[in-house]
Design a protein around this motif. Structure first.
Motif, mmCIF file in Angstrom:
data_model
loop_
_atom_site.group_PDB
_atom_site.id
_atom_site.type_symbol
_atom_site.label_atom_id
_atom_site.label_comp_id
_atom_site.label_asym_id
_atom_site.label_seq_id
_atom_site.Cartn_x
_atom_site.Cartn_y
_atom_site.Cartn_z
ATOM 1 N N PHE A 178 58.875 97.791 30.442
ATOM 2 C CA PHE A 178 58.888 96.422 30.948
ATOM 3 C C PHE A 178 60.018 95.609 30.320
ATOM 4 O O PHE A 178 60.423 95.879 29.201
ATOM 5 C CB PHE A 178 57.525 95.757 30.689
ATOM 6 C CG PHE A 178 56.424 96.425 31.471
ATOM 7 C CD1 PHE A 178 56.345 96.263 32.846
ATOM 8 C CD2 PHE A 178 55.519 97.261 30.841
ATOM 9 C CE1 PHE A 178 55.359 96.910 33.585
ATOM 10 C CE2 PHE A 178 54.524 97.906 31.569
ATOM 11 C CZ PHE A 178 54.454 97.729 32.939
ATOM 12 N N GLU A 179 60.509 94.657 31.047
ATOM 13 C CA GLU A 179 61.596 93.742 30.664
ATOM 14 C C GLU A 179 62.979 94.386 30.715
ATOM 15 O O GLU A 179 63.979 93.694 30.636
ATOM 16 C CB GLU A 179 61.371 93.098 29.283
ATOM 17 C CG GLU A 179 60.072 92.306 29.237
ATOM 18 C CD GLU A 179 59.849 91.587 27.929
ATOM 19 O OE1 GLU A 179 60.780 90.884 27.486
ATOM 20 O OE2 GLU A 179 58.756 91.723 27.375
ATOM 21 N N THR A 239 57.904 95.603 37.575
ATOM 22 C CA THR A 239 58.779 95.701 36.400
ATOM 23 C C THR A 239 60.028 94.865 36.696
ATOM 24 O O THR A 239 60.255 94.473 37.843
ATOM 25 C CB THR A 239 59.232 97.160 36.165
ATOM 26 O OG1 THR A 239 59.869 97.640 37.361
ATOM 27 C CG2 THR A 239 58.063 98.066 35.831
ATOM 28 N N THR A 240 60.826 94.567 35.653
ATOM 29 C CA THR A 240 62.125 93.927 35.912
ATOM 30 C C THR A 240 63.229 94.734 35.223
ATOM 31 O O THR A 240 62.978 95.479 34.273
ATOM 32 C CB THR A 240 62.181 92.469 35.423
ATOM 33 O OG1 THR A 240 62.048 92.445 34.007
ATOM 34 C CG2 THR A 240 61.111 91.608 36.066
ATOM 35 N N ASP A 261 56.907 90.436 32.987
ATOM 36 C CA ASP A 261 57.623 90.864 34.193
ATOM 37 C C ASP A 261 56.945 90.337 35.455
ATOM 38 O O ASP A 261 57.608 89.922 36.410
ATOM 39 C CB ASP A 261 57.723 92.392 34.244
ATOM 40 C CG ASP A 261 58.810 92.911 33.315
ATOM 41 O OD1 ASP A 261 59.378 92.097 32.558
ATOM 42 O OD2 ASP A 261 59.098 94.127 33.336
ATOM 43 N N SER A 301 58.915 87.698 37.905
ATOM 44 C CA SER A 301 59.286 88.187 39.240
ATOM 45 C C SER A 301 59.161 87.089 40.309
ATOM 46 O O SER A 301 59.712 87.212 41.397
ATOM 47 C CB SER A 301 58.382 89.360 39.648
ATOM 48 O OG SER A 301 57.063 88.918 39.953
ATOM 49 N N VAL A 332 63.745 92.620 40.410
ATOM 50 C CA VAL A 332 62.331 92.996 40.395
ATOM 51 C C VAL A 332 62.157 94.382 41.005
ATOM 52 O O VAL A 332 62.722 94.671 42.058
ATOM 53 C CB VAL A 332 61.506 91.994 41.236
ATOM 54 C CG1 VAL A 332 60.025 92.352 41.207
ATOM 55 C CG2 VAL A 332 61.738 90.569 40.761
#
Ligand code: ADP
Ligand code: ASP
Ligand code: MG
Length: 463
Positions: free
Chosen positions: A159-160, A202-203, A118, A122, A193
């Motif tokens: 995450f993701e 994080t995304t 991530d 970003s 993002v």
């Protein structure tokens, strides 16, 4: 307003976006901008991160950084006039330096966690947001570039594919952005993002910039949320598959949700949820054809004369069939199937069970196939389930339209049309909303099936 990757793919397009923003701003609107990475950059970042972790070659990172730097410099130089370019190039340099260091660390560590994924991915948006904000400043507007987290979007640490924590996000976004609007400053926020409660990047999942726009639009209770992309709006089918596809002038929230969940890439599937919460209209428009009004997505779409509004296709899915005569009349089998899949995080997109109860079919995302099969085999080690088979060579198709509810005969027309072109239907399901009939065909039959359905319901005809 959110601008997608193709809308900012090069310097002249990015400049065009800045002029569009200026035009709407000068008509006495307050605007907040969300921007995607330059087109293709997120893919490239994911690719180099994977390569660095697998092969560990610093020379590859250097070569990649060279290309990325060149492209962003070029776009900035074309889009930004005057003295503003200097500070933007400094900002780009600082960002690119951080990215390079992170990629080199991955070469040494030879490991890529969700968290570092991530962080790396970003950078596409962090670079594009600096350039777009610089372009606005060079047009004598006040602007400020912000990372999603700094704009107030707080997520969990998944995450993701992080999920926003809405209570915190709504108040923080207001706190961060409303004072900027008061100062007549246009915030340019990185799409996709965000940050978790500890401030770690994080995304929101691929294509997530649309979602960023609706999270922010809902938090500030915007009058409208506009998604600017590279087509005139939401169309009756993906124009790459059906050239006669037509732009829909208006659809309901429910229809837009069904379409995006079932593969219409034009909107990220979660985009509509925050808009529904606050009843905010969403508009999808074309940066390459800004005079076109686009598609308006609202709560209830009055004219229901179009029974079927659109057809969509999802690739990269797989079918799992679970069968065994012992399943009939045995309570809890379906529950065990779904619990086993949920434990491994597999996303079930379609389900169907025959009335004989001896068979359950599911459609899941293809990358989750191995994991899912493994989970099911472990769950059903005893003999209630005889056979667990799978087919990767499939696509899911959805026929969407709120007007289908209570209109008899639609399913009949769907299957006759498919029969006429010889497309074999391997699975069917209809949600209880009746706004969607979804079915599975082989990959080889997918395009002809989509075109046959588009023809059957005369979706390309002017009205
Ligand atoms: P952006 O970069 O602006 O986010 P995307 O590539 O994510 O744009 O989404 C826009 C693309 O979605 C279009 O170019 C089109 O090919 C595709 N698409 C798929 N289904 C549809 C549909 N029903 N209506 C419009 N576009 C669609
Ligand atoms: N840049 C991100 C992606 O390519 C997010 C987006 O464009 O919506 O997935
Ligand atoms: Mg997109």
């Amino acid at each position: 307003m959110k601008f997608g990757g193709t809308s900012v793919a090069d310097g002249s397009r990015l400049k065009n976006v800045a002029s569009l923003i200026k035009r709407f701003y000068e008509r006495k609107n307050e605007v907040i901008i969300v921007v995607s990475a330059l087109s293709g950059v997120t893919d490239q970042l994911e690719e180099i991160a994977r390569k660095a972790s697998e092969e560990g070659r610093i020379a590859d990172v250097n070569a990649f950084m060279e290309r990325l730097r060149e492209r962003h410099y070029e776009v900035a130089q074309e889009a930004i006039a005057g003295a503003e370019i200097k500070s933007v190039v400094e900002e780009l340099d600082a960002r690119l330096n951080d990215l390079e260091n992170a990629l080199i660390s991955i070469c040494h560590l030879r490991e890529l966690t969700g968290r570092s994924h991530d962080y790396i991915s970003s950078f596409g948006e962090r670079l594009s947001a600096s350039i777009l904000s610089g372009a606005l400043k060079s047009m004598k507007l006040r602007s400020m570039a912000l990372i999603g987290g700094d704009a107030g979007i707080v997520t969990d640490s998944n995450f993701e594919n992080a999920r926003p924590l809405f209570d915190m996000t709504n108040s923080k976004v207001q706190e961060r952005l409303l004072p900027l609007l008061k100062k007549e400053t246009i915030p340019v926020i990185t799409g996709f993002v965000a940050a978790d409660t500890k401030g770690i990047i994080t995304t929101l999942g691929r294509g997530g910039s649309d979602y960023t726009a609706s999270i922010i639009g809902a938090a500030v209770e915007a009058d409208e949320i506009w998604i600017w992309t590279d087509v005139d709006g939401i169309m009756t089918a993906d124009p790459r598959i059906v050239p006669e596809a037509r732009t829909l002038s208006a659809i309901s929230y429910l229809e837009a949700m069904e379409l995006s969940y079932f593969g219409a890439k034009v909107l990220h599937p979660k985009t509509i949820e925050p808009a529904i919460q606050k009843g905010i209209p969403v508009r999808v428009r074309n940066t390459f054809n800004p005079e076109h009004p686009g598609t308006l997505i609202i709560k209830a779409h009055e004219e229901i004369k179009d029974i079927v509004k659109a057809v969509t296709l999802i690739q990269n899915v797989a079918l799992i069939n679970i069968s065994g005569s012992g399943m009939a009349g045995t309570p809890g089998v379906a529950g065990r199937v779904f619990s086993a899949l949920a434990r491994v995080g597999a996303n079930v997109m379609m389900i169907s069970q025959g009335s004989s109860e001896a068979n359950i079919s599911l459609v899941i995302d293809e990358p989750q196939l191995d994991l899912s099969l493994h989970a099911l085999k472990r769950e059903f080690a005893e003999n209630i389930v005889k056979d667990i088979s799978y087919d990767e060579n499939i696509c899911a198709i959805a026929v969407v339209g709120a007007g289908m509810a209570g209109t008899p005969g639609v399913a009949g027309r769907v299957f006759s049309a498919l029969g006429r072109v010889g497309a074999n239907v391997m699975m069917i399901s209809q949600g209880s909303s009746e706004a969607n009939i979804s079915l599975v065909v082989s990959r080889a039959d997918a395009c002809k099936a989509i075109r046959a359905l588009h023809d059957e319901f005369k979706l390309g005809a002017e009205r």
